[in-house]
Design an enzyme around this catalytic site. Structure first.
Site, PDB file in Angstrom:
ATOM      1  N   TYR A  21       0.830  -1.209   0.000  1.00 15.54           N
ATOM      2  CA  TYR A  21       0.000   0.000   0.000  1.00 15.54           C
ATOM      3  C   TYR A  21       0.862   1.256   0.000  1.00 15.54           C
ATOM      4  O   TYR A  21       0.638   2.168   0.788  1.00 15.54           O
ATOM      5  CB  TYR A  21      -0.951   0.001   1.200  1.00 15.54           C
ATOM      6  CG  TYR A  21      -1.712  -1.293   1.329  1.00 15.54           C
ATOM      7  CD1 TYR A  21      -2.747  -1.597   0.444  1.00 15.54           C
ATOM      8  CD2 TYR A  21      -1.382  -2.227   2.300  1.00 15.54           C
ATOM      9  CE1 TYR A  21      -3.426  -2.791   0.526  1.00 15.54           C
ATOM     10  CE2 TYR A  21      -2.061  -3.439   2.393  1.00 15.54           C
ATOM     11  CZ  TYR A  21      -3.085  -3.708   1.499  1.00 15.54           C
ATOM     12  OH  TYR A  21      -3.747  -4.892   1.594  1.00 15.54           O
ATOM     13  N   TYR A 149     -12.903  -7.084   4.931  1.00 19.08           N
ATOM     14  CA  TYR A 149     -11.653  -7.167   4.185  1.00 19.08           C
ATOM     15  C   TYR A 149     -11.356  -8.639   3.922  1.00 19.08           C
ATOM     16  O   TYR A 149     -11.379  -9.456   4.842  1.00 19.08           O
ATOM     17  CB  TYR A 149     -10.481  -6.531   4.948  1.00 19.08           C
ATOM     18  CG  TYR A 149      -9.178  -6.710   4.198  1.00 19.08           C
ATOM     19  CD1 TYR A 149      -8.893  -5.921   3.088  1.00 19.08           C
ATOM     20  CD2 TYR A 149      -8.280  -7.711   4.545  1.00 19.08           C
ATOM     21  CE1 TYR A 149      -7.727  -6.123   2.355  1.00 19.08           C
ATOM     22  CE2 TYR A 149      -7.110  -7.922   3.820  1.00 19.08           C
ATOM     23  CZ  TYR A 149      -6.846  -7.117   2.723  1.00 19.08           C
ATOM     24  OH  TYR A 149      -5.697  -7.323   1.989  1.00 19.08           O
TER      25      TYR A 149
HETATM   26  C1  LIG Z   1      -5.126 -10.713   5.702  1.00 18.29           C
HETATM   27  C2  LIG Z   1      -6.478 -11.183   5.351  1.00 18.29           C
HETATM   28  C3  LIG Z   1      -6.740 -11.753   4.087  1.00 18.29           C
HETATM   29  C4  LIG Z   1      -5.694 -11.849   2.996  1.00 18.29           C
HETATM   30  O1  LIG Z   1      -4.614 -12.652   3.343  1.00 18.29           O
HETATM   31  P1  LIG Z   1      -3.211 -12.503   2.567  1.00 18.29           P
HETATM   32  O2  LIG Z   1      -2.373 -13.599   3.130  1.00 18.29           O
HETATM   33  O3  LIG Z   1      -2.699 -11.132   2.882  1.00 18.29           O
HETATM   34  O4  LIG Z   1      -3.497 -12.660   1.120  1.00 18.29           O
HETATM   35  C5  LIG Z   1      -8.017 -12.213   3.845  1.00 18.29           C
HETATM   36  N1  LIG Z   1      -8.989 -12.120   4.786  1.00 18.29           N
HETATM   37  C6  LIG Z   1      -8.769 -11.591   5.997  1.00 18.29           C
HETATM   38  C7  LIG Z   1      -9.883 -11.549   6.997  1.00 18.29           C
HETATM   39  C8  LIG Z   1      -7.520 -11.087   6.320  1.00 18.29           C
HETATM   40  O5  LIG Z   1      -7.308 -10.528   7.524  1.00 18.29           O
END
Ligand SMILES: *Cc1c(COP(=O)(O)O)cnc(C)c1O
Length: 427
Positions: A21, A149
């Site tokens: 980011y 997210y």
């Molecule tokens: C961090 C996260 C992701 C993505 O995981 P990455 O290993 O960064 O691709 C997906 N869902 C949630 C809830 C997360 O906290």
């Protein structure tokens, strides 16, 4: 590898290395790390920081853990990697068995992935292909809640919060999904069905087009660090069953004890049809995630034309990652992590309470090993970041949020360093 002088390291970093980011060139400053040990991160200039981030929820047992190092070394001596197509191995099989034992009983099948975002993609593809195999290809959209997210790949992005998830940048290419309102009733609040009305309404109107509902149970992480009622999860499970829609729970952030239960869905006593895990699973060592599902769903992939599940990453079930994850789970099993998280929760509650007196602070909330101070205005990340370092702690504030989820192995006096810094930073 011979170390570069720090000024040269930073110059190359600024010029050539893209950070998460971040802008490129001219990113915000980065802090060069020399080593990390336990809950401490040592910078190149010799300063030592208490880690309040567990390297984005992963490093629950601290850095440079002798048992994780040993597990990795033992596995390196046998093999670091072999392809998973047509081959299998001890670390993957034993880890899969362990995950089946730890997760809610209906989840019996484990699909290993190389990151959380991929685990979410896999879950969504599984749901779409499940309905396709059942002769309902029109069920290919997803229902989620605002404020979520789920990762940075395209379909994961499509179910992230449409505002903070930067949908406007990718509107032309993101698949359109259904967004229910952010759950409002807090974790300890009294349940009222109105909180899930918009979710239900979207199901009533669109269930014929929806493959699955997907959301983070109880804790919305990177989308805003909000804690909401387990009853929402319970009701969502009932509604998904009622309307013939699968339930995918994303426990990539919440899994493995962080909220005080092994999985956050246990607060609601429900099991999903598909579960995504990652982050803490890895022990903070190397990237690993997984998508679990039920025999009911997986058996559909043994029937029909599009029988097999169409996914298979190159580094699927990497033996090193699996061996370390297995040892990480053995570590979790070796002490009373529940009381450890309870103590952390009590200490975070007590020591972050003074933040409430600050006019800059909108809300302070704590659940399990997660402490959040929500400010009234967005922070200046660069300024706030270096102030954290000046206080001897590693935190990564974003938006209006100053928050911590420390390694489980943190000692009370080290946790106090973090909370004292958070109190000082909100003065
Ligand atoms: C961090 C996260 C992701 C993505 O995981 P990455 O290993 O960064 O691709 C997906 N869902 C949630 C809830 C997360 O906290």
């Amino acid at each position: 590898m011979n170390p570069l002088p720090t000024d040269q390291l930073l110059a190359i970093d600024r010029q050539h290395v893209w950070h998460p980011y971040a802008a490129m060139p001219n990113p915000l400053p980065t802090f060069p790390v020399k080593s990390a040990q336990g809950v401490h991160i040592e910078l190149e200039d010799g300063r030592t920081l208490v880690d309040g981030m567990s390297s984005w929820w992963t490093c629950i047992h601290g850095y440079n853990h002798p048992r994780l190092n040993q597990a990795a070394q033992d596995q390196i001596g046998r093999m670091s990697h072999v392809m998973f197509g047509g081959l299998t191995h001890q670390p993957a099989v034993q880890l899969a068995q362990r995950l089946v034992d730890l997760t809610p009983p209906p989840l019996q099948q484990v699909f290993f992935c190389d990151s959380g975002s991929v685990a979410v993609e896999v879950a969504m593809k599984m749901a779409i292909q499940y309905w396709y195999n059942l002769g309902k290809p029109e069920k290919h959209r997803f229902l989620t809640v605002r404020g979520g997210y789920h990762g940075d790949t395209f379909d994961a992005m499509s179910v992230c919060d449409p505002v903070t998830g930067m949908h406007h940048l990718f509107n032309q290419v993101l698949r359109q999904q259904y967004f229910a309102n952010i759950p409002q009733i807090p974790f300890w609040g009294v349940w009222n069905d109105t909180d899930i009305q918009s979710f239900e309404q979207l199901l009533v109107e669109n269930h014929g087009k929806i493959a699955a509902a997907i959301f983070e149970p109880v804790v919305q992480g990177a989308g805003g660090m909000r804690f909401y009622s387990p009853d929402y999860v319970r009701r969502a499970r009932e509604l998904c069953d009622q309307y013939g829609v699968l339930l995918i729970l994303d426990e990539i952030a919440t899994g493995f004890g962080r909220t005080g239960q092994m999985f956050a869905c246990e607060h609601a006593r429900v099991a999903p049809d598909i579960l995504c895990i990652g982050k803490a699973l890895s022990g903070g060592f190397m990237s690993l995630a997984a998508t679990l599902t039920t025999p009911h769903i997986s058996q559909v992939f043994s029937q029909g034309d599009a029988g097999v599940f169409m996914h298979g990453p190159t580094f699927m079930a990497n033996p090193l990652a699996c061996a370390v994850a297995l040892e990480n789970l053995a570590l979790l099993d070796s002490y009373d992590w529940r009381s450890k998280i309870q103590q952390m929760e009590a200490q975070l509650k007590a020591e972050l309470a003074p933040c409430r007196e600050s006019p800059l602070v909108r809300e302070v909330r704590v659940l399990g090993g997660i402490g959040v101070v929500e400010l009234r205005e967005p922070v200046d990340m660069a300024v706030m970041q270096s102030r954290c370092v000046d206080h001897g702690v590693w935190l990564r504030p974003f938006g209006k949020l100053l928050y911590t989820m420390p390694p489980y192995v943190i000692e009370p006096r080290e946790l106090s360093c973090i909370t004292q810094a958070m109190v000082a930073l909100t003065r």
